[in-house]
Each structure stands twice: as C-alpha cells, then as structure tokens.
Enzyme design. Structure first.
Site, PDB file in Angstrom:
ATOM      1  N   THR A 188      33.761 -15.870  14.535  1.00 49.70           N
ATOM      2  CA  THR A 188      32.890 -15.736  15.711  1.00 49.70           C
ATOM      3  C   THR A 188      31.489 -16.113  15.258  1.00 49.70           C
ATOM      4  OG1 THR A 188      34.220 -13.927  16.581  1.00 49.70           O
ATOM      5  CG2 THR A 188      31.988 -14.145  17.445  1.00 49.70           C
ATOM      6  N   LYS A 204      27.032  -7.531  16.868  1.00 53.40           N
ATOM      7  CA  LYS A 204      26.966  -8.943  16.458  1.00 53.40           C
ATOM      8  C   LYS A 204      27.212  -9.852  17.663  1.00 53.40           C
ATOM      9  CE  LYS A 204      29.567 -12.489  14.042  1.00 53.40           C
ATOM     10  NZ  LYS A 204      30.690 -12.909  13.226  1.00 53.40           N
ATOM     11  N   LYS A 240      34.004 -16.572  24.052  1.00 51.03           N
ATOM     12  CA  LYS A 240      34.008 -15.329  23.268  1.00 51.03           C
ATOM     13  C   LYS A 240      32.740 -14.497  23.545  1.00 51.03           C
ATOM     14  CE  LYS A 240      34.773 -12.506  19.681  1.00 51.03           C
ATOM     15  NZ  LYS A 240      35.900 -11.724  19.297  1.00 51.03           N
TER      16      LYS A 240
HETATM   17  P1  NAD Z   1      35.549  -9.942   6.591  1.00 54.60           P
HETATM   18  O1  NAD Z   1      34.186  -9.738   6.053  1.00 54.60           O
HETATM   19  O2  NAD Z   1      36.599  -8.926   6.324  1.00 54.60           O
HETATM   20  O3  NAD Z   1      36.138 -11.371   6.088  1.00 54.60           O
HETATM   21  C1  NAD Z   1      35.356 -12.509   5.875  1.00 54.60           C
HETATM   22  C2  NAD Z   1      35.786 -13.104   4.541  1.00 54.60           C
HETATM   23  O4  NAD Z   1      35.069 -14.310   4.314  1.00 54.60           O
HETATM   24  C3  NAD Z   1      35.480 -12.181   3.352  1.00 54.60           C
HETATM   25  O5  NAD Z   1      36.665 -11.948   2.595  1.00 54.60           O
HETATM   26  C4  NAD Z   1      34.438 -12.932   2.555  1.00 54.60           C
HETATM   27  O6  NAD Z   1      34.508 -12.726   1.164  1.00 54.60           O
HETATM   28  C5  NAD Z   1      34.771 -14.371   2.922  1.00 54.60           C
HETATM   29  N1  NAD Z   1      33.665 -15.312   2.700  1.00 54.60           N
HETATM   30  C6  NAD Z   1      32.351 -15.156   3.006  1.00 54.60           C
HETATM   31  N2  NAD Z   1      31.652 -16.247   2.652  1.00 54.60           N
HETATM   32  C7  NAD Z   1      32.546 -17.118   2.114  1.00 54.60           C
HETATM   33  C8  NAD Z   1      32.429 -18.419   1.565  1.00 54.60           C
HETATM   34  N3  NAD Z   1      31.262 -19.044   1.505  1.00 54.60           N
HETATM   35  N4  NAD Z   1      33.557 -19.016   1.108  1.00 54.60           N
HETATM   36  C9  NAD Z   1      34.763 -18.387   1.169  1.00 54.60           C
HETATM   37  N5  NAD Z   1      34.931 -17.132   1.674  1.00 54.60           N
HETATM   38  C10 NAD Z   1      33.830 -16.527   2.138  1.00 54.60           C
HETATM   39  O7  NAD Z   1      35.364 -10.173   8.166  1.00 54.60           O
HETATM   40  P2  NAD Z   1      36.513 -10.135   9.287  1.00 54.60           P
HETATM   41  O8  NAD Z   1      36.552  -8.780   9.916  1.00 54.60           O
HETATM   42  O9  NAD Z   1      37.749 -10.731   8.725  1.00 54.60           O
HETATM   43  O10 NAD Z   1      35.877 -11.118  10.376  1.00 54.60           O
HETATM   44  C11 NAD Z   1      35.897 -12.538  10.213  1.00 54.60           C
HETATM   45  C12 NAD Z   1      35.400 -13.178  11.500  1.00 54.60           C
HETATM   46  O11 NAD Z   1      36.240 -12.766  12.588  1.00 54.60           O
HETATM   47  C13 NAD Z   1      33.968 -12.783  11.881  1.00 54.60           C
HETATM   48  O12 NAD Z   1      33.315 -13.910  12.389  1.00 54.60           O
HETATM   49  C14 NAD Z   1      34.164 -11.723  12.944  1.00 54.60           C
HETATM   50  O13 NAD Z   1      33.084 -11.646  13.855  1.00 54.60           O
HETATM   51  C15 NAD Z   1      35.434 -12.220  13.618  1.00 54.60           C
HETATM   52  N6  NAD Z   1      36.212 -11.178  14.299  1.00 54.60           N
HETATM   53  C16 NAD Z   1      36.458  -9.995  13.670  1.00 54.60           C
HETATM   54  C17 NAD Z   1      37.205  -9.012  14.343  1.00 54.60           C
HETATM   55  C18 NAD Z   1      37.509  -7.693  13.678  1.00 54.60           C
HETATM   56  O14 NAD Z   1      37.930  -6.765  14.387  1.00 54.60           O
HETATM   57  N7  NAD Z   1      37.330  -7.540  12.358  1.00 54.60           N
HETATM   58  C19 NAD Z   1      37.688  -9.260  15.634  1.00 54.60           C
HETATM   59  C20 NAD Z   1      37.452 -10.501  16.226  1.00 54.60           C
HETATM   60  C21 NAD Z   1      36.704 -11.451  15.543  1.00 54.60           C
END
Ligand code: NAD
Length: 296
Positions: free
Chosen positions: A96, A246, A171
């Site tokens: 997102t 966010k 979204k």
């Molecule tokens: P998270 O922090 O658990 O996962 C993100 C991952 O990306 C981490 O493991 C991090 O180490 C990795 N990362 C960061 N920078 C990086 C890079 N340069 N290269 C490689 N890996 C890298 O977050 P999440 O909860 O999995 O959310 C991910 C996305 O999904 C976000 O944009 C969030 O807004 C969206 N989202 C999350 C949810 C939820 O409920 N968690 C729901 C809908 C959407």
C-alpha cells in the site's frame, strides 16, 4: 508452473509467498531481514541475496513492502528490479503506497519494456494466510490478464480498477470510508451509552436500519455484539490503528495532490494521528472509541 520472485517476506508477504508455493510455483525470495528469509527457506522458497537476484529468470515478480520509499528503491534504485529484469517480466507491487510513487514506478517499468500492476490488498494477515485477500489492481488489461491467476491463488476477490495507480486509488478511497465510518460508530455508541441506551440495543436497531455500515456490521467497537470485532478481545488487531493511520495519511496526500476536498477524511486522519501518537498504534483501529470516550 511458473518461476516467481518475491520481495518483502514480512507479515503479509510471507504467507502470500507460501500460498504461491503451495499452488506449485517455484519461488525466489528476498528480504532485508534475515529471519524473514530463513522462514521463507523453511517454507520451500529459494532465498536470494538481493532484489536484482529475485527477478533473475522469473516470469513474474511480486513485492510486498512497507511504503513508497522502499518500493521506489527496490524497483528504480541502483540495483533495482527494473534494470535487472528481462524485458517483458510482469512486475506486481502489492504494497500500500502513495499514488504518485505507484504511477512513477509504472512509468519507469513501461520505459524498460516491462508489464506492471499496482495491486494493493485488503484482508489483513489472516486473509494473506487463508488466501482470501481482496486485490485492487491498476494497470493495462493485458498485464491484468497475466497477473489474475496469481491473484486468485493469494486472494478471493480480484478487481481490475483501471490504469496505472488505480489500485492504490481504490485502496485509499476504500480505507478513508472505513476510517470515517469507524469514528462515526465510535461516536454513536458512546453517545447512546451516555444517554442510557444499551450499545447492544443500538446495534440491534442500527445494524438493520439506515445507520448500518460495514464497519459496524463487522467491527462494531463495543463488546458482545459481533464476533468479528476486536472489542471482544481487548482491541488486539485485527487491523491495527497504525495501519489505518498510514492509509488515512495516504488518502490526504492524494486528496491534496488531486485538489479534492475531503474534510471528514482530514478529520479522521487527525484523530488517528492523536490516537497513534498516544501510543495506541498496535491496538485495533476500532479502539479509537477509547479516545472518543475520553479514556486515556
Ligand atoms: P512488514 O513490515 O511485516 O513486511 C514488510 C517487509 O518488507 C519486511 O519483512 C521488511 O524487512 C521488508 N523490506 C523492507 N524494505 C525492504 C527492501 N528494501 N528490500 C527487501 N525487503 C524489504 O509489513 P506488512 O504488514 O507485511 O505490510 C506490507 C504492506 O502491505 C504494507 O504496504 C502495508 O500497508 C500493506 N498491508 C498490510 C496489511 C496488514 O494487515 N499487515 C493489510 C493490508 C495491506
């Protein structure tokens, strides 16, 4: 079955990638956090050492990263996937992020001859694990047709929202509605209580009347009325207030750029900023009722 790269193996990306493996695809995974890579290896994903390696020899690449900054860096930065991918690779960003970054990355991908989709999701970590996410997808029709079989493994509801960036537009607009509705529910349930109306009675009436909405039906912010509400488990998420914060900030950034008036969206963003800054980001977004009630 296809070879697929996956970058960002966190709370959402980890289970999404595992579902692709379970469906028979061969995955190459990368994350900057070693523990996430190790968990992926245990799930049958081949770990690689960089974003550029994740896209080597694959038909499609999926990214699930925190925000626009990481997406721009992973795609278009030095050693990014746009430069490393073979022409024609399908690039799917399910993070997102802000609409501006999504459209900029689309443009860079198209200039290098790749197909690109922005495909943010709703459904949270539980939906990612169960393979029941909703995908809101922006990009060309032909790219959407290529990505659809993958979305249908990771999700249940897949909607093509139009051209580049429109998945992110859907979204932020959807979640702006959700944030505003939750605050409306929190105010109404608080007012009812103060005036001597049992919240359960208000729910019984409003859930079937003109005040009904998705936030109330699924996440009513009072205990004992709907099983799926975090109010029944001390507001453990669910959908964290920090995530709602966010998404509301992204909606306001987009509104500013588009010149759209969203006064209630702005108010919702301000209320969630106060709530999160007071240390409540890890609680479910329905916990905003605590602030409306004046509790801490
Ligand atoms: P998270 O922090 O658990 O996962 C993100 C991952 O990306 C981490 O493991 C991090 O180490 C990795 N990362 C960061 N920078 C990086 C890079 N340069 N290269 C490689 N890996 C890298 O977050 P999440 O909860 O999995 O959310 C991910 C996305 O999904 C976000 O944009 C969030 O807004 C969206 N989202 C999350 C949810 C939820 O409920 N968690 C729901 C809908 C959407």
């Amino acid at each position: 079955m296809a070879e697929i790269g996956f970058i960002g193996l966190g709370n959402m990306g980890g289970p999404m990638a595992r579902n692709l493996v379970a469906a028979g695809h061969k995955l190459r995974g990368f994350d900057v956090v070693p523990a996430a890579v190790e968990a992926a290896r245990e799930a049958g994903i081949e770990p690689v050492g960089s974003a550029a390696e994740a896209v080597q020899g694959v038909e499609a690449l999926v990214t699930m990263l925190p925000a626009g900054q990481q997406v721009r860096e992973v795609y278009a930065g030095g050693g990014g996937v746009i430069a490393a991918a073979a022409p024609g690779t399908l690039l799917i960003d399910s993070s997102t992020i802000d609409v501006g970054s999504a459209r900029a990355v689309h443009e860079a991908a198209a200039a290098a001859g790749h197909a690109m989709l922005d495909a943010p999701v709703s459904g949270g970590v539980a939906g990612a694990a169960a393979g029941t996410l909703t995908f809101m997808v922006g990009g060309a029709e032909a790219a959407f047709a290529r990505g659809k079989p993958l979305f249908e493994i990771m999700g249940r509801n897949v909607v093509h929202a139009g051209g580049a960036g429109n998945g992110q537009v859907a979204k932020v607009c959807n979640n702006m509605i959700l944030g505003i509705s939750m605050i409306a529910c929190a105010e109404a349930f608080t007012l009812a209580d103060k005036l001597g109306l049992d919240p359960k009675t208000l729910f019984a009436i409003s859930s079937k009347a003109s005040g009904s909405c998705w936030a109330m039906l699924n996440h009513a912010p009072v205990p004992g009325v709907v099983e799926t509400s975090a109010a029944d488990r001390d507001f453990q998420p669910g959908f964290a207030a920090a995530m709602m914060h966010k998404d509301l900030k992204l909606s306001q950034e987009a509104a500013g750029q588009a010149g759209a008036a969203t006064p209630l969206g702005a108010e919702a963003a301000a209320l969630y900023t106060l709530f999160v800054n007071a240390g409540n980001g890890e609680l479910d977004y329905a916990a905003i009722i605590k602030m409306i009630r004046g509790e801490g």
